[in-house]
Structures are given as structure tokens and as C-alpha cells.
Design a protein around this motif. Structure first.
Motif, PDB file in Angstrom:
ATOM      1  N   UNK A 132      -7.069   3.250   2.814  1.00 20.58           N
ATOM      2  CA  UNK A 132      -7.713   1.937   2.218  1.00 20.58           C
ATOM      3  C   UNK A 132      -8.747   1.451   3.081  1.00 20.58           C
ATOM      4  N   UNK A 133      -9.721   0.923   2.119  1.00 18.48           N
ATOM      5  CA  UNK A 133     -10.952   0.280   2.557  1.00 18.48           C
ATOM      6  C   UNK A 133     -10.943  -1.283   3.094  1.00 18.48           C
ATOM      7  N   UNK A 134     -11.310  -1.674   4.190  1.00 14.58           N
ATOM      8  CA  UNK A 134     -11.108  -2.974   4.673  1.00 14.58           C
ATOM      9  C   UNK A 134     -12.488  -3.557   5.136  1.00 14.58           C
ATOM     10  N   UNK A 135     -12.667  -4.762   4.357  1.00 18.20           N
ATOM     11  CA  UNK A 135     -13.907  -5.272   4.899  1.00 18.20           C
ATOM     12  C   UNK A 135     -13.770  -6.579   5.771  1.00 18.20           C
ATOM     13  N   UNK A 136     -14.131  -6.696   6.765  1.00 19.25           N
ATOM     14  CA  UNK A 136     -14.078  -7.895   7.933  1.00 19.25           C
ATOM     15  C   UNK A 136     -15.546  -8.627   7.728  1.00 19.25           C
ATOM     16  N   UNK A 137     -15.405 -10.080   7.528  1.00 18.96           N
ATOM     17  CA  UNK A 137     -16.611 -10.842   7.414  1.00 18.96           C
ATOM     18  C   UNK A 137     -16.367 -12.262   7.628  1.00 18.96           C
ATOM     19  N   UNK A 138     -17.635 -12.780   8.041  1.00 15.61           N
ATOM     20  CA  UNK A 138     -17.674 -14.166   7.976  1.00 15.61           C
ATOM     21  C   UNK A 138     -19.039 -14.813   7.475  1.00 15.61           C
ATOM     22  N   UNK A 139     -18.673 -16.041   6.969  1.00 11.75           N
ATOM     23  CA  UNK A 139     -20.227 -16.828   6.387  1.00 11.75           C
ATOM     24  C   UNK A 139     -20.938 -17.257   7.551  1.00 11.75           C
ATOM     25  N   UNK A 140     -20.326 -17.175   8.891  1.00 10.06           N
ATOM     26  CA  UNK A 140     -21.223 -17.868   9.791  1.00 10.06           C
ATOM     27  C   UNK A 140     -22.279 -16.787  10.505  1.00 10.06           C
ATOM     28  N   UNK A 141     -23.289 -17.001  10.805  1.00  9.43           N
ATOM     29  CA  UNK A 141     -24.315 -16.208  11.503  1.00  9.43           C
ATOM     30  C   UNK A 141     -24.358 -16.268  12.941  1.00  9.43           C
ATOM     31  N   UNK A 142     -23.612 -17.175  13.495  1.00  8.98           N
ATOM     32  CA  UNK A 142     -23.729 -17.284  15.139  1.00  8.98           C
ATOM     33  C   UNK A 142     -22.284 -17.630  15.586  1.00  8.98           C
ATOM     34  N   UNK A 143     -22.115 -17.394  16.616  1.00  7.91           N
ATOM     35  CA  UNK A 143     -20.699 -17.470  17.392  1.00  7.91           C
ATOM     36  C   UNK A 143     -20.687 -18.904  17.796  1.00  7.91           C
ATOM     37  N   UNK A 144     -19.510 -19.634  17.683  1.00  8.01           N
ATOM     38  CA  UNK A 144     -19.170 -21.044  18.171  1.00  8.01           C
ATOM     39  C   UNK A 144     -18.249 -21.003  19.207  1.00  8.01           C
ATOM     40  N   UNK A 145     -17.924 -19.809  19.631  1.00  5.63           N
ATOM     41  CA  UNK A 145     -16.914 -19.659  20.810  1.00  5.63           C
ATOM     42  C   UNK A 145     -16.529 -18.406  21.071  1.00  5.63           C
ATOM     43  N   UNK A 146     -15.426 -18.055  21.971  1.00  4.14           N
ATOM     44  CA  UNK A 146     -15.088 -16.847  22.261  1.00  4.14           C
ATOM     45  C   UNK A 146     -14.419 -16.113  20.886  1.00  4.14           C
ATOM     46  N   UNK A 147     -14.477 -14.933  21.174  1.00  5.35           N
ATOM     47  CA  UNK A 147     -14.039 -14.056  20.027  1.00  5.35           C
ATOM     48  C   UNK A 147     -12.304 -14.304  19.977  1.00  5.35           C
ATOM     49  N   UNK A 205       0.811  -1.200  -0.075  1.00 10.24           N
ATOM     50  CA  UNK A 205      -0.122   0.162  -0.017  1.00 10.24           C
ATOM     51  C   UNK A 205       0.958   1.331   0.152  1.00 10.24           C
ATOM     52  N   UNK A 206       0.600   2.228  -0.773  1.00 10.70           N
ATOM     53  CA  UNK A 206       1.255   3.499  -0.727  1.00 10.70           C
ATOM     54  C   UNK A 206       0.676   4.325   0.254  1.00 10.70           C
ATOM     55  N   UNK A 207       1.234   4.817   1.261  1.00 13.16           N
ATOM     56  CA  UNK A 207       0.837   5.805   2.441  1.00 13.16           C
ATOM     57  C   UNK A 207       1.732   6.928   2.680  1.00 13.16           C
ATOM     58  N   UNK A 208       1.105   7.792   3.172  1.00 13.78           N
ATOM     59  CA  UNK A 208       1.686   9.203   3.413  1.00 13.78           C
ATOM     60  C   UNK A 208       3.001   8.911   4.390  1.00 13.78           C
ATOM     61  N   UNK A 209       2.473   8.063   5.496  1.00  8.41           N
ATOM     62  CA  UNK A 209       3.316   7.987   6.675  1.00  8.41           C
ATOM     63  C   UNK A 209       3.193   6.413   6.969  1.00  8.41           C
ATOM     64  N   UNK A 210       4.376   5.642   6.396  1.00 12.58           N
ATOM     65  CA  UNK A 210       4.481   4.091   6.639  1.00 12.58           C
ATOM     66  C   UNK A 210       4.557   3.779   8.050  1.00 12.58           C
TER      67      UNK A 210
END
Length: 208
Positions: free
Chosen positions: A93-108, A9-14
Motif C-alpha cells: 500500500x502506498x502512503x503519502x504524508x503531507x502538510x500545507x504548512x511550510x514551517x514548523x510551529x512547534x515540536x513534532x 486492506x488485503x494483505x498477505x500477513x495481517x
């Protein structure tokens, strides 16, 4: 089989960007940074997507990103395909955070299962042909809508989506001009694709 070996990524301040990505997502080796003031406006035409195992992990990573200075674009929510949200890093930079699961199966956790570079392109079929001719292997394809390439041992998977559809999914306007502020390093380069995304030979890509 050709694949991505690095994303820069090109950034102003690495240094500031590195602090953000380490604090937000725990990314300190998967993404490279280089100093650049290349002019850019609006949507840069791509997103980096983090695939995780459950909604609690989505919430944790998005929360950490916001705490580190990210701007919310779409709050985390359920959808037909799962659960996810979108943020914009301080460097733009745009970031997407996703999961195909709709329910939790344990701690984060902070475990990231997959990093996907999703390019918004004018013609998915034409860009697919372009990349196949350069040695990338198609893993999934949905006509002129979406293409995903096999990652092999690469730390980053490449996928193509229509630019306007991608912008809509991210919650931003599709218009943008100037530099993508992105360099892709891999064994398929060097070249520039039909939408202006630049690839460099892996040996010539900037080092962390």
C-alpha cells in the motif's frame, strides 16, 4: 449523507501489517486488515494520505515508517502546496504524508489530522456523478482534475484524482493489473465503482 465508515486492506500477513501500521503511523483502529493473496501487479490505483500540521510531523512519521520497513518512493520535500513525502508499506500500500504548512510551529508530534483515501480514476467527472448518485456530497471540486467528498463524522475522507496524475504525484508508473486489494465499507454500499473499487455495506465489512 453517505460516507466511508472503514477501509480494509488485503494483505498477505495481517499480524505483520498491523505491527507496521501501529509502529509507523499509530494507526490501530482507522485501518482494517484481512488476509488475502489476491493477485495484483504494479500500481493499485489508490493511495492513503495522512494530513498533519507541520513538516516536523511529516518527517517523524515518514522516518518511523522507514524504520518499520517501508520503502521510500518520494523523499519529504517542499512543494508549491506545502511539504510531504511518499512511502510504500511492506504490504504494498502506498502512503503519502503531507502538510500545507511550510514551517514548523512547534515540536513534532504523531498527531494525524485527517486520513484521505485518494482513488485514481479514469474519468473524474464520471466517477463524481457515480458517487453523488449514491449519496456522497461534494465538498470540493476542480473540474475533471480532482474531487473531494464531505466526510461528515467518517474517520476517512474520500477524494478522486486522475489515475495517471496520481501515479505521477506518488512517483510510480501508472500501470497495474489485478486486484486493488482494498475494500471500502460504508452506508452507500454494496457496489463496485467504474474503476473497480469495491464497497461493502458497513455492517458486512470485515471487523478489525
Amino acid at each position: 449523507m453517505a460516507s466511508i465508515e472503514s477501509v480494509t486492506l488485503d494483505v498477505a500477513d495481517p499480524e505483520a501489517a498491523n505491527r507496521f501500521y501501529t509502529a509507523a503511523f499509530g494507526l490501530d483502529t482507522q485501518i482494517r486488515l484481512r488476509a488475502s493473496e489476491a493477485p495484483t501487479t504494479g500500481f493499485r490505483g489508490f493511495t492513503l494520505a495522512l494530513t498533519v500540521s507541520q513538516p516536523a510531523t511529516v518527517n517523524g512519521l515518514i522516518g518511523a515508517a522507514l524504520d518499520a520497513g517501508a520503502t521510500p518512493l518520494k523523499p519529504a520535500a517542499k512543494s508549491l502546496w506545502g511539504y510531504g513525502g511518499v512511502v510504500q508499506a511492506p504490504d504494498g500500500t502506498i502512503w503519502k504524508v503531507a502538510t500545507s504548512a511550510k514551517k514548523d510551529t512547534g515540536p513534532a508530534t504523531r498527531q494525524i489530522d485527517e486520513v484521505v483515501l485518494l482513488l485514481g480514476v479514469a474519468d473524474v467527472a464520471a466517477s463524481r456523478r457515480f458517487y453523488v448518485e449514491r449519496g456522497l456530497a461534494v465538498a470540493k471540486s476542480f473540474g475533471r482534475m480532482y474531487v473531494e467528498f464531505a466526510a461528515g463524522s467518517s474517520p476517512v475522507k474520500l477524494a478522486l484524482y486522475r489515475r495517471r496524475a496520481l501515479a505521477k504525484d506518488l512517483g510510480v508508473a501508472p500501470d497495474g493489473t489485478g486486484s486493488h486489494r482494498l475494500m471500502i465499507g460504508g452506508d452507500a454500499g454494496p457496489f463496485t465503482d467504474p474503476d473497480g473499487f469495491a464497497w461493502a455495506a458497513a455492517s458486512l465489512a470485515p471487523t478489525p
